[in-house]
Design a protein around this motif. Structure first.
Motif, PDB file in Angstrom:
ATOM      1  N   SER A  26       0.518  -0.986   0.405  1.00 16.82           N
ATOM      2  CA  SER A  26      -0.120  -0.224   0.138  1.00 16.82           C
ATOM      3  C   SER A  26       1.230   1.481   0.120  1.00 16.82           C
ATOM      4  N   GLY A  27       1.833   0.756   0.800  1.00 19.75           N
ATOM      5  CA  GLY A  27       2.427   2.554   0.543  1.00 19.75           C
ATOM      6  C   GLY A  27       3.582   2.616  -0.256  1.00 19.75           C
ATOM      7  N   LEU A  28       3.822   1.745  -1.422  1.00 20.41           N
ATOM      8  CA  LEU A  28       4.722   1.581  -2.483  1.00 20.41           C
ATOM      9  C   LEU A  28       3.293   2.126  -3.402  1.00 20.41           C
ATOM     10  N   ALA A  29       2.273   1.914  -3.426  1.00 13.89           N
ATOM     11  CA  ALA A  29       1.174   2.079  -4.683  1.00 13.89           C
ATOM     12  C   ALA A  29       0.685   3.282  -4.337  1.00 13.89           C
ATOM     13  N   LEU A  34      -0.980   4.372  -7.194  1.00 13.86           N
ATOM     14  CA  LEU A  34      -1.982   3.299  -8.089  1.00 13.86           C
ATOM     15  C   LEU A  34      -2.826   3.028  -6.281  1.00 13.86           C
ATOM     16  N   GLU A  35      -3.872   4.302  -6.520  1.00 11.41           N
ATOM     17  CA  GLU A  35      -4.397   4.394  -5.641  1.00 11.41           C
ATOM     18  C   GLU A  35      -5.630   3.458  -5.224  1.00 11.41           C
ATOM     19  N   ALA A  36      -5.882   2.509  -6.705  1.00  9.57           N
ATOM     20  CA  ALA A  36      -6.352   1.199  -6.455  1.00  9.57           C
ATOM     21  C   ALA A  36      -5.974   0.168  -5.496  1.00  9.57           C
ATOM     22  N   LEU A  37      -4.817   0.212  -5.537  1.00  8.70           N
ATOM     23  CA  LEU A  37      -3.759  -0.581  -4.461  1.00  8.70           C
ATOM     24  C   LEU A  37      -3.522  -0.288  -2.981  1.00  8.70           C
TER      25      LEU A  37
END
Length: 106
Positions: A26-29, A34-37
């Motif tokens: 989530s932090g990487l997203a 990549l808000e969906a992840l």
């Protein structure tokens, strides 16, 4: 051989700056846009994973697991095939050798 969904809860609070896999992803997203992840809790991840299954988080409360079928699922041995030329597990792969990846001489 009956398939199930399982839920796992954190057994102890993490020490120092330790994070779970979903927190790292989530932090990487978020950083990559990549808000969906990007999730804010494990419950959000579970709800996302359960979308369209007809199963909810509440279904796990009694036992921590939910069956995915009424009956066990079995495959006959002769129906088990791998995506290899022989249909079996291949220790030496002709595809890899053809691609220029020679086998190891262990």
């Amino acid at each position: 051989m009956k398939p199930y969904f399982f839920v796992r809860h954190r057994a102890a609070e993490p020490r120092f700056d330790t994070r779970s896999d979903w927190e790292i992803i989530s932090g990487l997203a978020k950083r990559l846009g990549l808000e969906a992840l990007a999730f804010n809790s494990a419950e959000e991840v579970w709800n996302f994973q359960l979308e369209g299954t007809g199963v909810t988080i509440r279904d796990f409360e009694a036992t921590g697991m939910v069956p995915l079928s009424k009956d066990p699922k079995y495959r006959k041995v002769d129906e088990l095939k791998f995506k290899t030329p022989s249909g079996k597990i291949e220790v030496i792969s002709k595809k890899l050798e053809t691609a220029g990846l020679p086998r190891s001489n262990l």
